[in-house]
Design a protein around this motif. Sequence first.
Motif, PDB file in Angstrom:
ATOM      1  N   ILE A   1       3.856   1.200 -13.758  1.00 42.12           N
ATOM      2  CA  ILE A   1       2.978   0.261 -14.870  1.00 42.12           C
ATOM      3  C   ILE A   1       3.857  -1.230 -14.760  1.00 42.12           C
ATOM      4  CG2 ILE A   1       4.016  -0.779 -17.055  1.00 42.12           C
ATOM      5  CD1 ILE A   1       4.099   2.622 -18.422  1.00 42.12           C
ATOM      6  N   LEU A   2       5.324  -1.243 -14.065  1.00 41.35           N
ATOM      7  CA  LEU A   2       5.766  -2.319 -13.296  1.00 41.35           C
ATOM      8  C   LEU A   2       5.544  -2.187 -12.021  1.00 41.35           C
ATOM      9  CD1 LEU A   2       9.853  -1.324 -14.146  1.00 41.35           C
ATOM     10  CD2 LEU A   2       8.435  -3.391 -15.763  1.00 41.35           C
ATOM     11  N   PHE A   3       5.036  -1.468 -11.732  1.00 40.55           N
ATOM     12  CA  PHE A   3       4.706  -2.091 -10.488  1.00 40.55           C
ATOM     13  C   PHE A   3       3.385  -2.208 -10.174  1.00 40.55           C
ATOM     14  CE2 PHE A   3       1.775  -1.285  -5.992  1.00 40.55           C
ATOM     15  CZ  PHE A   3       2.719  -1.887  -5.290  1.00 40.55           C
ATOM     16  N   GLY A   4       2.560  -2.170 -11.183  1.00 37.25           N
ATOM     17  CA  GLY A   4       1.134  -2.008 -11.374  1.00 37.25           C
ATOM     18  C   GLY A   4       0.475  -3.462 -11.329  1.00 37.25           C
TER      19      GLY A   4
ATOM     20  N   TYR B   1       1.053  -1.140  -0.065  1.00 33.63           N
ATOM     21  CA  TYR B   1       0.129   0.022  -0.331  1.00 33.63           C
ATOM     22  C   TYR B   1       0.639   1.817   0.289  1.00 33.63           C
ATOM     23  CZ  TYR B   1      -4.465  -2.854   0.445  1.00 33.63           C
ATOM     24  OH  TYR B   1      -5.489  -3.753   0.208  1.00 33.63           O
ATOM     25  N   ILE B   2       2.030   0.834   0.458  1.00 29.85           N
ATOM     26  CA  ILE B   2       2.712   2.106   0.344  1.00 29.85           C
ATOM     27  C   ILE B   2       2.863   3.433  -0.978  1.00 29.85           C
ATOM     28  CG2 ILE B   2       5.075   3.284   0.639  1.00 29.85           C
ATOM     29  CD1 ILE B   2       4.026   1.554   2.769  1.00 29.85           C
ATOM     30  N   PRO B   3       2.816   2.655  -2.105  1.00 31.55           N
ATOM     31  CA  PRO B   3       2.930   3.847  -3.776  1.00 31.55           C
ATOM     32  C   PRO B   3       0.978   3.797  -3.403  1.00 31.55           C
ATOM     33  CG  PRO B   3       3.701   1.861  -3.792  1.00 31.55           C
ATOM     34  CD  PRO B   3       3.245   1.524  -2.335  1.00 31.55           C
ATOM     35  N   TYR B   4       0.875   3.483  -3.201  1.00 31.16           N
ATOM     36  CA  TYR B   4      -0.880   3.411  -3.613  1.00 31.16           C
ATOM     37  C   TYR B   4      -1.271   5.566  -2.353  1.00 31.16           C
ATOM     38  CZ  TYR B   4      -2.668  -0.315  -6.241  1.00 31.16           C
ATOM     39  OH  TYR B   4      -2.466  -1.009  -7.278  1.00 31.16           O
ATOM     40  N   ILE B   5      -0.666   5.626  -1.279  1.00 31.28           N
ATOM     41  CA  ILE B   5      -0.909   5.962  -0.367  1.00 31.28           C
ATOM     42  C   ILE B   5       0.121   7.174  -0.649  1.00 31.28           C
ATOM     43  CG2 ILE B   5      -0.733   6.795   1.928  1.00 31.28           C
ATOM     44  CD1 ILE B   5      -2.003   3.968   2.764  1.00 31.28           C
ATOM     45  N   TYR B   6       1.655   7.681  -0.549  1.00 28.26           N
ATOM     46  CA  TYR B   6       2.718   8.419  -0.849  1.00 28.26           C
ATOM     47  C   TYR B   6       2.821   8.536  -2.193  1.00 28.26           C
ATOM     48  CZ  TYR B   6       2.900   7.257   3.841  1.00 28.26           C
ATOM     49  OH  TYR B   6       2.808   6.843   5.457  1.00 28.26           O
ATOM     50  N   LEU B   7       1.823   7.732  -3.116  1.00 31.17           N
ATOM     51  CA  LEU B   7       2.737   7.862  -4.511  1.00 31.17           C
ATOM     52  C   LEU B   7       2.461   8.898  -4.688  1.00 31.17           C
ATOM     53  CD1 LEU B   7       4.597   7.326  -6.726  1.00 31.17           C
ATOM     54  CD2 LEU B   7       2.308   6.553  -7.949  1.00 31.17           C
ATOM     55  N   PRO B   8       1.182  10.079  -4.401  1.00 29.86           N
ATOM     56  CA  PRO B   8       0.709  11.388  -4.508  1.00 29.86           C
ATOM     57  C   PRO B   8       1.470  12.591  -4.243  1.00 29.86           C
ATOM     58  CG  PRO B   8      -1.162  10.354  -4.469  1.00 29.86           C
ATOM     59  CD  PRO B   8       0.372   8.979  -3.964  1.00 29.86           C
ATOM     60  N   ASP B   9       1.649  12.085  -3.062  1.00 33.23           N
ATOM     61  CA  ASP B   9       2.632  13.324  -1.969  1.00 33.23           C
ATOM     62  C   ASP B   9       4.495  13.011  -2.902  1.00 33.23           C
ATOM     63  OD1 ASP B   9       2.820  15.228  -0.343  1.00 33.23           O
ATOM     64  OD2 ASP B   9       3.980  13.778   1.212  1.00 33.23           O
ATOM     65  N   THR B  10       4.514  11.551  -3.157  1.00 28.13           N
ATOM     66  CA  THR B  10       6.046  11.574  -3.532  1.00 28.13           C
ATOM     67  C   THR B  10       5.965  12.788  -5.037  1.00 28.13           C
ATOM     68  OG1 THR B  10       6.064   9.433  -2.789  1.00 28.13           O
ATOM     69  CG2 THR B  10       7.421   9.965  -4.752  1.00 28.13           C
ATOM     70  N   ALA B  11       5.217  12.331  -6.083  1.00 28.54           N
ATOM     71  CA  ALA B  11       5.213  13.230  -7.423  1.00 28.54           C
ATOM     72  C   ALA B  11       4.676  15.125  -6.809  1.00 28.54           C
ATOM     73  CB  ALA B  11       3.600  12.653  -8.078  1.00 28.54           C
ATOM     74  N   LYS B  12       4.609  15.357  -5.977  1.00 31.15           N
ATOM     75  CA  LYS B  12       3.828  16.189  -5.434  1.00 31.15           C
ATOM     76  C   LYS B  12       5.765  17.171  -5.410  1.00 31.15           C
ATOM     77  CE  LYS B  12       1.490  19.410  -2.859  1.00 31.15           C
ATOM     78  NZ  LYS B  12       0.130  19.505  -2.100  1.00 31.15           N
ATOM     79  N   GLU B  13       6.511  16.465  -4.752  1.00 29.75           N
ATOM     80  CA  GLU B  13       7.790  16.835  -3.567  1.00 29.75           C
ATOM     81  C   GLU B  13       8.165  16.911  -4.864  1.00 29.75           C
ATOM     82  OE1 GLU B  13       9.256  14.604  -0.179  1.00 29.75           O
ATOM     83  OE2 GLU B  13       7.536  15.346   1.449  1.00 29.75           O
TER      84      GLU B  13
END
Length: 532
Positions: A439-442, A358-370
């Motif tokens: 893409i790889l993760f999904g 669940y790490i990418p699902y929760i933190y990916l938008p904030d990672t991209a924002k940073e």
Amino acid sequence: MEGERDIDASVAQHDSICSTDSARETHAVSDKCDNSSLQYVAPDGGWGWVVCAACFMSHVLTDGIQYSFGVVFVELLDYFKGSKGETAIIGSISAGICYLSGPIIAIFTNKFGCRIITAVGTVIFSGSLVLSIFAPNILFLYFSLGAMFGIGYGMIYLPSIVCVSQYFESKRALATGIGVSGAGIGTFIFSPLTSILIKAYAWQGALLIQAGLALNCFACAIVFRPVTTASVKDTSDSETDNADEHLKVNRINEHSPYKYDYEKYRVDEVSIPTDHTICSESVNEESLNDSVPTVPSRYVSAPLLNDTIHPDHEESVKKKTFGDILRNILTHFDVEIFRNVAYCMFLVSTFLYSLGYYIPYIYLPDTAKEAGIGDIKASFLVSSVGITNTFGRILFGFLSDRKCVNRLVLYATALVICGAATCVGPFLTSFPLLLVYTILFGTFSGVTISLTSVLLTDIVGIDKLAHGLGGSNFFGGIGSFAGPPIAGWLYDVSGNYLMSYIAAGIAIFLSGAMLYFVPCIENKIKSKKSRV
């Protein structure tokens, strides 16, 4: 009701072929039953595809809303001014409760059926979103958007997969893959949709609209009707004095590339329960006559729990309190599956995988924002995980049905690749590179939902699937509880997501790598038993 008519028809057909002289005070097969064989055969199509479509739609709605939490997560950070670790607990509670409640939901699914449990889950799921609108603080969201949401989510998730598995045998992996692929489509749709709704109506308005959409799961619940068909075939060439010898059935997954000795876990005989079926309606005990045959429990189409109903069952229930009834239900959980080494290793793998999933699902938008990526593009990254996850679920479901493919090796290899990609993820700071990672993760994470129920069927058998899936969900829930908060706290300590993604990637990598050793351990155990 249709479930009652199907069972009555099956019993009547059996009685017309088999004649008995004894009074038959118990539910048993007479020694004089000749030339008949009671056999449960999964439809492998027909109404099963409608059930598969309903499973697909339920996952579009529930998983789409669940996996779009990362978009809401950014808004909650700004609204309540909490830390990332503190706010991430909301998402971890919802995912954790969904899976931790798996064994209990499995028991109630066996007792009351997929249809009823899914309908009740829809009310709880939608109600949790409405209640969250009035949250005064994060602690309130722990209950509404966390615990309550997770319970409703789990009561829709598990029955839908169990119902699909009961309708298919040779096409089980493909049908399950199609059914659960709705999660990817839902993520693809709901992530940008949630972002747009938040901009227009704030996060409270977005949750209210999601609650209304979630009520469509009622329609899916109606479709989950029970599988009650048992066919009786003439076997005049094989006469025997022992009636049990007549009750022969096809072995499930006979051509599975990864087999287990099912006889170790087989219960010799069990009376067909007369008060309920697998997926829904209650069957009146009076609708069946006293000559219901005893059949091997592995092949009984209803219920999954394999419990025998006492003659004075109804009166004994009336005398018991709710606590007594609940304790009685809990005693029916099949703990024998924990003696299966392969199953125990699968549980550990599920725990490790859930720590990082669940790490990418929760933190990916904030990672991209940073990284300086806009909100819409950031939400599209989560959508790309969803759409490629859909492709992965169908692809791996199709591949696992091939006789030349070892399902366990396929499952383990996909997790190893998924974990390695997650370790590299934080080093990718541009939108195109992050898109490659998603893409790889999904794609490779799609193997879990598609093959989990299929592998568990291979390991514990179809009659214990609900219990096996419930136990797997429980261990997955523990990992889901711990993963997101740990990742958030690692960010709060280090100031970036590097350690969070690497820790998640290692956990997913190990979850796949350890499964390569399952066949070796199984062979050693079998060789030791053969010596004894």
